[in-house]
Design an enzyme around this catalytic site. Structure first.
Site, short mmCIF file in Angstrom:
data_model
loop_
_atom_site.label_atom_id
_atom_site.label_comp_id
_atom_site.label_asym_id
_atom_site.label_seq_id
_atom_site.Cartn_x
_atom_site.Cartn_y
_atom_site.Cartn_z
N ILE A 262 0.87 -1.17 0.00
CA ILE A 262 0.00 0.00 0.00
C ILE A 262 0.91 1.23 0.00
O ILE A 262 2.08 1.15 0.36
CB ILE A 262 -0.99 0.04 1.19
CG1 ILE A 262 -0.26 0.04 2.54
CG2 ILE A 262 -1.99 -1.09 1.12
CD1 ILE A 262 -1.19 0.17 3.74
N ASP A 263 0.37 2.36 -0.42
CA ASP A 263 1.16 3.58 -0.52
C ASP A 263 1.76 3.97 0.82
O ASP A 263 1.20 3.69 1.88
CB ASP A 263 0.29 4.76 -1.00
CG ASP A 263 -0.23 4.56 -2.41
OD1 ASP A 263 0.31 3.71 -3.13
OD2 ASP A 263 -1.17 5.29 -2.78
N LYS A 264 2.86 4.67 0.76
CA LYS A 264 3.48 5.22 1.97
C LYS A 264 2.49 6.06 2.76
O LYS A 264 2.44 5.97 3.99
CB LYS A 264 4.70 6.08 1.58
CG LYS A 264 5.36 6.79 2.75
CD LYS A 264 6.51 7.67 2.27
CE LYS A 264 7.11 8.45 3.44
NZ LYS A 264 8.26 9.29 3.00
N HIS B 260 -1.91 3.75 -7.23
CA HIS B 260 -2.69 4.90 -6.79
C HIS B 260 -4.12 4.87 -7.33
O HIS B 260 -4.74 5.91 -7.53
CB HIS B 260 -2.02 6.22 -7.21
CG HIS B 260 -0.68 6.44 -6.59
ND1 HIS B 260 0.21 7.38 -7.06
CD2 HIS B 260 -0.05 5.84 -5.55
CE1 HIS B 260 1.32 7.36 -6.33
NE2 HIS B 260 1.17 6.42 -5.41
#
Length: 214
Positions: free
Chosen positions: A55-57, A149
């Site tokens: 998952i994104d930062k 994203h």
């Protein structure tokens, strides 16, 4: 692991609630990452962490890592098969969608090519941020595909960008919210992971900065 909640651990896997701002994987100019912290935690058990998904930062929430290469291969196979894994997110967005539920099908440009992308959404609640005179929605999101994203891009294209999104969001609104409410984080959280084949159904509580919207 300080400040990282372990949601589940067994002989094959460890599942944690990753905080926003922590990179999942190490790399150039990344001093601290989830994989590094997991390997430090597991070093006395003669196992190591094999990341199965990302998952994104800037996104918080559920992350699974396998403890053996064999388990990692098994999890990776399941993650690669359609509908074998259910990943549910919650997001706080600007405005209110026209419909209470639906599917966003906008194709997304990935490495120079348009790719089929699908995000299901359901309105959980809506309200108003009085300090900013802004309506907002709390949405539950179900990923049918897993593009980079994807949720952030889809909701931006849909006209309901995620609050605190400094890449695809409403930058003027984000600046106003930082000033009036102190919002500093992306309001996107990976809240649930379901893998029936491994009898896994894990829910991660949202960070406290979601509280006013939840």
């Amino acid at each position: 692991m300080k400040n990282i909640e372990i949601l589940h651990e067994d002989a094959l896997s460890i599942i944690v609630n990753k905080p926003a701002g922590l990179s999942v994987q190490g790399g150039k100019d990344i001093k601290t990452s989830l994989d590094k912290l997991l390997n430090e935690y597991l070093k006395d058990s003669n196992t190591r962490a094999y990341l199965v998904h990302r998952i994104d930062k800037d996104t918080s929430g559920v992350i699974l890592a396998a403890k053996t290469s064999e388990a990692a291969a098994g999890f990776s196979r399941i993650f690669g098969e359609r509908r074998k894994v259910v990943k549910i997110y919650t997001a706080v967005c600007a405005g209110i969608p026209r419909e209470n539920k639906g599917i966003i099908n906008d194709e997304l440009m990935i490495r120079g090519s348009l790719k089929k992308s699908q995000t299901g959404y359901k309105l959980i609640k809506s309200g108003k941020i009085e300090e900013a005179e802004q309506e907002y929605s709390l949405l539950e999101l179900d990923l049918e595909t897993g593009r980079m994203h994807q949720i952030r891009r889809h909701l931006s294209l849909f006209g309901n960008p995620i609050l605190g999104d400094d890449k695809y969001g409403d930058f003027t609104l984000n600046k106003k919210l930082r000033k009036t409410t102190g919002l500093k984080r992306l309001l996107l959280h990976a809240c649930r992971l379901v893998i029936k084949e491994f009898d896994i159904d894990i829910t991660a509580p949202a960070p406290i900065y979601f509280n006013r919207y939840i």
